[in-house]
Design a protein around this motif. Structure first.
Motif, mmCIF file in Angstrom:
data_model
loop_
_atom_site.group_PDB
_atom_site.id
_atom_site.type_symbol
_atom_site.label_atom_id
_atom_site.label_comp_id
_atom_site.label_asym_id
_atom_site.label_seq_id
_atom_site.Cartn_x
_atom_site.Cartn_y
_atom_site.Cartn_z
ATOM 1 N N ASP A 33 -61.002 10.068 -22.534
ATOM 2 C CA ASP A 33 -60.602 9.990 -23.935
ATOM 3 C C ASP A 33 -60.113 11.315 -24.493
ATOM 4 O OD1 ASP A 33 -61.030 7.326 -24.067
ATOM 5 O OD2 ASP A 33 -62.893 7.439 -25.177
ATOM 6 N N GLU A 34 -60.774 12.417 -24.198
ATOM 7 C CA GLU A 34 -60.357 13.725 -24.698
ATOM 8 C C GLU A 34 -58.960 14.078 -24.219
ATOM 9 O OE1 GLU A 34 -62.933 16.982 -23.909
ATOM 10 O OE2 GLU A 34 -64.502 16.225 -25.223
ATOM 11 N N VAL A 35 -58.670 13.762 -22.978
ATOM 12 C CA VAL A 35 -57.355 14.059 -22.413
ATOM 13 C C VAL A 35 -56.290 13.217 -23.110
ATOM 14 C CG1 VAL A 35 -55.947 14.014 -20.317
ATOM 15 C CG2 VAL A 35 -58.330 14.719 -20.197
ATOM 16 N N GLY A 36 -56.560 11.935 -23.267
ATOM 17 C CA GLY A 36 -55.615 11.055 -23.937
ATOM 18 C C GLY A 36 -55.360 11.483 -25.372
ATOM 19 N N GLN A 37 -56.407 11.846 -26.087
ATOM 20 C CA GLN A 37 -56.240 12.298 -27.473
ATOM 21 C C GLN A 37 -55.448 13.600 -27.521
ATOM 22 O OE1 GLN A 37 -57.162 10.633 -30.412
ATOM 23 N NE2 GLN A 37 -55.771 12.181 -31.209
ATOM 24 N N ALA A 38 -55.719 14.499 -26.595
ATOM 25 C CA ALA A 38 -54.979 15.763 -26.553
ATOM 26 C C ALA A 38 -53.498 15.513 -26.270
ATOM 27 C CB ALA A 38 -55.578 16.697 -25.503
ATOM 28 N N GLU A 90 -56.257 15.513 -12.175
ATOM 29 C CA GLU A 90 -55.881 16.908 -11.917
ATOM 30 C C GLU A 90 -54.375 17.032 -11.690
ATOM 31 O OE1 GLU A 90 -58.493 15.293 -10.412
ATOM 32 O OE2 GLU A 90 -59.985 16.297 -11.674
ATOM 33 N N ASP A 91 -53.794 16.082 -10.942
ATOM 34 C CA ASP A 91 -52.339 16.085 -10.737
ATOM 35 C C ASP A 91 -51.610 15.950 -12.072
ATOM 36 O OD1 ASP A 91 -52.484 16.260 -7.969
ATOM 37 O OD2 ASP A 91 -52.312 14.089 -7.662
ATOM 38 N N ILE A 92 -52.070 15.021 -12.880
ATOM 39 C CA ILE A 92 -51.419 14.777 -14.161
ATOM 40 C C ILE A 92 -51.504 16.008 -15.044
ATOM 41 C CG2 ILE A 92 -51.549 13.415 -16.300
ATOM 42 C CD1 ILE A 92 -52.400 11.020 -14.468
ATOM 43 N N LEU A 93 -52.698 16.596 -15.155
ATOM 44 C CA LEU A 93 -52.868 17.778 -16.009
ATOM 45 C C LEU A 93 -52.062 18.968 -15.504
ATOM 46 C CD1 LEU A 93 -56.663 17.603 -16.897
ATOM 47 C CD2 LEU A 93 -54.703 17.119 -18.383
ATOM 48 N N ALA A 94 -51.836 19.044 -14.201
ATOM 49 C CA ALA A 94 -51.063 20.142 -13.641
ATOM 50 C C ALA A 94 -49.551 19.944 -13.823
ATOM 51 C CB ALA A 94 -51.389 20.307 -12.155
ATOM 52 N N GLY A 95 -49.167 18.792 -14.351
ATOM 53 C CA GLY A 95 -47.756 18.526 -14.573
ATOM 54 C C GLY A 95 -47.077 17.777 -13.454
ATOM 55 N N HIS A 111 -42.905 6.543 -22.174
ATOM 56 C CA HIS A 111 -43.433 7.356 -21.077
ATOM 57 C C HIS A 111 -44.835 7.884 -21.382
ATOM 58 C CE1 HIS A 111 -39.289 7.196 -19.701
ATOM 59 N NE2 HIS A 111 -39.696 7.697 -18.537
ATOM 60 N N VAL A 112 -45.035 8.353 -22.612
ATOM 61 C CA VAL A 112 -46.370 8.826 -23.005
ATOM 62 C C VAL A 112 -47.358 7.671 -22.889
ATOM 63 C CG1 VAL A 112 -47.768 9.634 -24.960
ATOM 64 C CG2 VAL A 112 -45.568 10.730 -24.463
ATOM 65 N N HIS A 113 -46.951 6.503 -23.329
ATOM 66 C CA HIS A 113 -47.848 5.348 -23.262
ATOM 67 C C HIS A 113 -48.213 5.001 -21.815
ATOM 68 C CE1 HIS A 113 -49.977 1.765 -24.210
ATOM 69 N NE2 HIS A 113 -49.157 1.051 -23.468
ATOM 70 N N LEU A 114 -47.262 5.105 -20.905
ATOM 71 C CA LEU A 114 -47.583 4.836 -19.496
ATOM 72 C C LEU A 114 -48.674 5.776 -18.997
ATOM 73 C CD1 LEU A 114 -44.117 4.219 -17.808
ATOM 74 C CD2 LEU A 114 -45.851 2.522 -18.427
ATOM 75 N N VAL A 115 -48.588 7.043 -19.372
ATOM 76 C CA VAL A 115 -49.609 8.007 -18.940
ATOM 77 C C VAL A 115 -50.940 7.683 -19.614
ATOM 78 C CG1 VAL A 115 -50.277 10.438 -18.904
ATOM 79 C CG2 VAL A 115 -47.916 9.782 -18.391
ATOM 80 N N LEU A 116 -50.905 7.321 -20.885
ATOM 81 C CA LEU A 116 -52.143 6.946 -21.567
ATOM 82 C C LEU A 116 -52.757 5.701 -20.930
ATOM 83 C CD1 LEU A 116 -51.161 7.624 -25.287
ATOM 84 C CD2 LEU A 116 -52.685 8.985 -23.833
ATOM 85 N N LEU A 134 -70.207 20.134 -31.725
ATOM 86 C CA LEU A 134 -70.354 19.128 -30.687
ATOM 87 C C LEU A 134 -69.040 18.892 -29.950
ATOM 88 C CD1 LEU A 134 -72.536 16.513 -32.580
ATOM 89 C CD2 LEU A 134 -73.268 18.176 -30.876
ATOM 90 N N ARG A 135 -67.959 19.275 -30.584
ATOM 91 C CA ARG A 135 -66.652 19.020 -29.985
ATOM 92 C C ARG A 135 -66.261 20.160 -29.058
ATOM 93 N NH1 ARG A 135 -60.936 17.445 -32.502
ATOM 94 N NH2 ARG A 135 -60.217 16.549 -30.581
ATOM 95 N N ARG A 136 -65.917 19.797 -27.854
ATOM 96 C CA ARG A 136 -65.449 20.786 -26.895
ATOM 97 C C ARG A 136 -63.978 21.054 -27.120
ATOM 98 N NH1 ARG A 136 -67.838 17.781 -21.795
ATOM 99 N NH2 ARG A 136 -66.187 16.451 -22.469
ATOM 100 N N LYS A 137 -63.504 22.130 -26.517
ATOM 101 C CA LYS A 137 -62.088 22.444 -26.582
ATOM 102 C C LYS A 137 -61.287 21.357 -25.894
ATOM 103 C CE LYS A 137 -60.133 26.828 -26.755
ATOM 104 N NZ LYS A 137 -59.766 28.083 -26.194
ATOM 105 N N ALA A 138 -60.159 21.036 -26.478
ATOM 106 C CA ALA A 138 -59.294 20.019 -25.894
ATOM 107 C C ALA A 138 -58.718 20.532 -24.578
ATOM 108 C CB ALA A 138 -58.171 19.676 -26.859
ATOM 109 N N PRO A 139 -58.566 19.667 -23.608
ATOM 110 C CA PRO A 139 -57.978 20.082 -22.325
ATOM 111 C C PRO A 139 -56.514 20.468 -22.502
ATOM 112 C CG PRO A 139 -58.318 17.713 -22.384
ATOM 113 C CD PRO A 139 -58.906 18.254 -23.636
ATOM 114 N N ASP A 140 -56.011 21.319 -21.628
ATOM 115 C CA ASP A 140 -54.613 21.743 -21.679
ATOM 116 C C ASP A 140 -53.744 20.647 -21.074
ATOM 117 O OD1 ASP A 140 -52.212 23.057 -21.816
ATOM 118 O OD2 ASP A 140 -52.635 24.405 -20.135
ATOM 119 N N VAL A 141 -53.019 19.968 -21.924
ATOM 120 C CA VAL A 141 -52.149 18.884 -21.469
ATOM 121 C C VAL A 141 -50.673 19.268 -21.551
ATOM 122 C CG1 VAL A 141 -53.805 17.056 -22.036
ATOM 123 C CG2 VAL A 141 -52.119 17.781 -23.744
ATOM 124 N N LEU A 142 -50.389 20.504 -21.901
ATOM 125 C CA LEU A 142 -48.998 20.918 -22.053
ATOM 126 C C LEU A 142 -48.182 20.754 -20.773
ATOM 127 C CD1 LEU A 142 -47.123 21.775 -24.244
ATOM 128 C CD2 LEU A 142 -47.673 24.155 -23.750
#
Length: 185
Positions: A68-73, A175-180, A52-57, A9-17
């Motif tokens: 939620d998936e993005v935040g957890q990743a 999308e901007d955030i995930l793209a860095g 800084h991580v908390h601000l993004v979360l 049931l769990r999808r792959k985590a999004p790329d947050v690197l």
């Protein structure tokens, strides 16, 4: 792919690197470190990166449950990075797990303190009261043993910086955030 992977049931985590790399680059800017500002130590760097991580979360939280998936990743990448940093600094395998658990608890405590200072809604309004509460939280987090070493003007600058970053984040799409492209600075 096995049958169990297909049924999962769990999808792959999004790329947050890319996002995490941008967050880390922002939190590691040398001009934040120095006398009276962020202590140039493992704990100081952890605390400022955690802010800084908390601000993004917080920003992701404003978009609702779908994020939620993005935040957890992002949280997972952050703590994998902390795990790796401890191992590289010579902390033994047995000690890393305990320290990571303590760091996770510290992160949640700090996140709660930042939310209390900033308010539940992001972005926070940059009032004098909000800035003063944020200065208090930053001082407590960055200088827990020696608050007298914190420079009042330095803490005020850091608080203004975090408020500005939160304002910038409000304009960013997922999308901007995930793209860095997390921060404009």
């Amino acid at each position: 792919m096995g049958i169990l992977d297909f049924l999962s049931l769990r999808r792959k985590a999004p790329d947050v690197l890319p996002a995490y790399t941008a967050i880390m680059a922002q939190a590691r800017r040398p001009d934040y470190y120095g006398a009276g500002q962020v202590p140039d130590s493992f704990d100081g760097r952890f605390d400022f990166l955690a802010a800084h991580v908390h601000l993004v979360l917080r920003r992701l939280r404003t978009d609702g449950v779908a994020r939620d998936e993005v935040g957890q990743a992002l949280f997972d990448v952050f703590f994998r990075d902390m795990d790796q940093a401890m191992r590289e600094s010579g902390v033994g395998d047995l000690g890393v797990g305990k320290r990571i658990r303590k760091m996770a608890q510290a992160f949640y405590g700090r996140a709660s303190a930042y939310d209390e200072a900033l308010g539940k809604a992001a972005p926070a309004r940059a009032t004098k009261a909000v800035k003063a509460r944020l200065v208090e939280v930053l001082t407590r987090n960055l200088y827990p043993e020696t608050p007298a070493l914190a420079d009042a003007a330095g803490m005020a600058d850091l608080a203004a910086h975090l408020l500005d970053l939160e304002k910038q984040l409000a304009k960013k799409s997922l999308e901007d955030i995930l793209a860095g492209h997390v921060f404009d600075v």
